[in-house]
Design a protein around this motif. Sequence first.
Motif, PDB file in Angstrom:
ATOM      1  N   GLU A   1      35.361  74.477  72.876  1.00  0.00           N
ATOM      2  CA  GLU A   1      34.901  73.082  72.509  1.00  0.00           C
ATOM      3  C   GLU A   1      34.283  73.279  70.886  1.00  0.00           C
ATOM      4  O   GLU A   1      34.190  72.491  70.224  1.00  0.00           O
ATOM      5  N   LYS A   2      33.580  74.513  70.817  1.00  0.00           N
ATOM      6  CA  LYS A   2      33.189  74.819  69.481  1.00  0.00           C
ATOM      7  C   LYS A   2      34.185  74.762  68.486  1.00  0.00           C
ATOM      8  O   LYS A   2      33.822  74.323  67.322  1.00  0.00           O
ATOM      9  N   ASN A   3      35.352  75.218  68.694  1.00  0.00           N
ATOM     10  CA  ASN A   3      36.445  75.553  67.477  1.00  0.00           C
ATOM     11  C   ASN A   3      37.099  73.883  67.461  1.00  0.00           C
ATOM     12  O   ASN A   3      37.457  73.825  66.551  1.00  0.00           O
ATOM     13  N   LYS A   4      36.766  73.113  68.318  1.00  0.00           N
ATOM     14  CA  LYS A   4      37.116  71.679  68.020  1.00  0.00           C
ATOM     15  C   LYS A   4      36.136  70.902  67.470  1.00  0.00           C
ATOM     16  O   LYS A   4      36.366  69.375  67.051  1.00  0.00           O
ATOM     17  N   LEU A   5      34.952  71.410  66.944  1.00  0.00           N
ATOM     18  CA  LEU A   5      34.217  70.683  65.971  1.00  0.00           C
ATOM     19  C   LEU A   5      34.638  70.601  64.721  1.00  0.00           C
ATOM     20  O   LEU A   5      35.219  71.428  64.026  1.00  0.00           O
ATOM     21  N   CYS A   6      34.836  69.161  64.005  1.00  0.00           N
ATOM     22  CA  CYS A   6      35.188  69.014  62.820  1.00  0.00           C
ATOM     23  C   CYS A   6      34.536  67.854  62.012  1.00  0.00           C
ATOM     24  O   CYS A   6      33.751  67.082  62.461  1.00  0.00           O
ATOM     25  N   VAL A   7      35.007  67.792  60.839  1.00  0.00           N
ATOM     26  CA  VAL A   7      34.689  66.532  59.838  1.00  0.00           C
ATOM     27  C   VAL A   7      35.854  65.784  59.696  1.00  0.00           C
ATOM     28  O   VAL A   7      36.923  66.559  59.500  1.00  0.00           O
TER      29      VAL A   7
ATOM     30  N   PHE B   1      41.067  75.226  60.037  1.00  0.00           N
ATOM     31  CA  PHE B   1      42.260  74.265  59.967  1.00  0.00           C
ATOM     32  C   PHE B   1      42.099  72.891  59.113  1.00  0.00           C
ATOM     33  O   PHE B   1      40.825  72.553  58.950  1.00  0.00           O
ATOM     34  N   LYS B   2      43.159  72.538  58.653  1.00  0.00           N
ATOM     35  CA  LYS B   2      42.760  71.101  57.631  1.00  0.00           C
ATOM     36  C   LYS B   2      44.266  70.453  58.010  1.00  0.00           C
ATOM     37  O   LYS B   2      45.171  71.092  58.099  1.00  0.00           O
TER      38      LYS B   2
END
Length: 304
Positions: free
Chosen positions: A22-28, A81-82
């Motif tokens: 879940e932490k790695n799925k935080l994004c802007v 990731f982008k």
Amino acid sequence: MDPGIYPAVISYLKKEGEKMSEKNKLCVAMFDEIALKKRLIYSASSDIVEGYVDFGMEEGRTGEMADHALVFMLQGLHKKFKQPIAHYFVKGTISTQKLVVKNVIKTVRDVGYTVVATVCDQGPTNVGALNLLKRFCGNPADSNYFIVNKEKVFIIFDVPHLFKSIRNDFLNGGTLVMANKKAKWSHIIQLEEKNRSTLHFTKITKLHVDPKFRARMKVKLAAQILSNTVAAILKLLSKISNSREMLQSAEIIEDLDRLFDCTNGPSSRHDMKKKIRENVRENSFHHRLWIEYKEKLRSLHFLI
């Protein structure tokens, strides 16, 4: 890629997200516009005339000719990731852009990612759409977030664009007041004249102090004129001329330079190690700066 949210990319993100914490799925969600020439072109492969405003399957096409492409991209906060996820052909439609921003965030959240913020520049269409989103969920005008599916999405404006705007307002108004100090653009003009005749610094030119047209859009010129180098030379000139006003201009420019360095973060971990490997300690100036200038940011304003 057809206009709208890319189904294949969303499917790919969902598949990859199943392997991520879940932490790695935080994004802007970042979005920006690029100007287009108005023109109509017949596409034989899709049997349509391209060049009109087009919001894909979400809102369809209109009879107006598009003058911008609006592009959305996700960027990870913890995992690197982008990923471009959508594009639209638009023509300054604030209300529709508001709906597009909301749809993109909902779609990304539906496949398991958490969009915690949006990042964009201060273009009038962007600001107008974000203000509409705030009003739609009952937030006051000065709030820094809006609500999507009962979760906050914070609004962040692009730091280099903000810095460029500070330079433009300083240039237009002629005076900048920060923390009870006053800087004058006339001092920077004097510095450029002195530099032209005796100092010859290559990054202090007439274009820096009097940018025209597209030059006003270049962040590089703003960062170079509101830099530590300019502050240091102004300090020296203030001592020579015994000018307290010029010293205040130097101190404000020095503060802005440090602020820009601390808020314009590295683009990757590699850049972070390369640029600030010895500076992010508890006793570093980065930490002291935020404590020292927390109130200064609130007092920043321009006199026109």
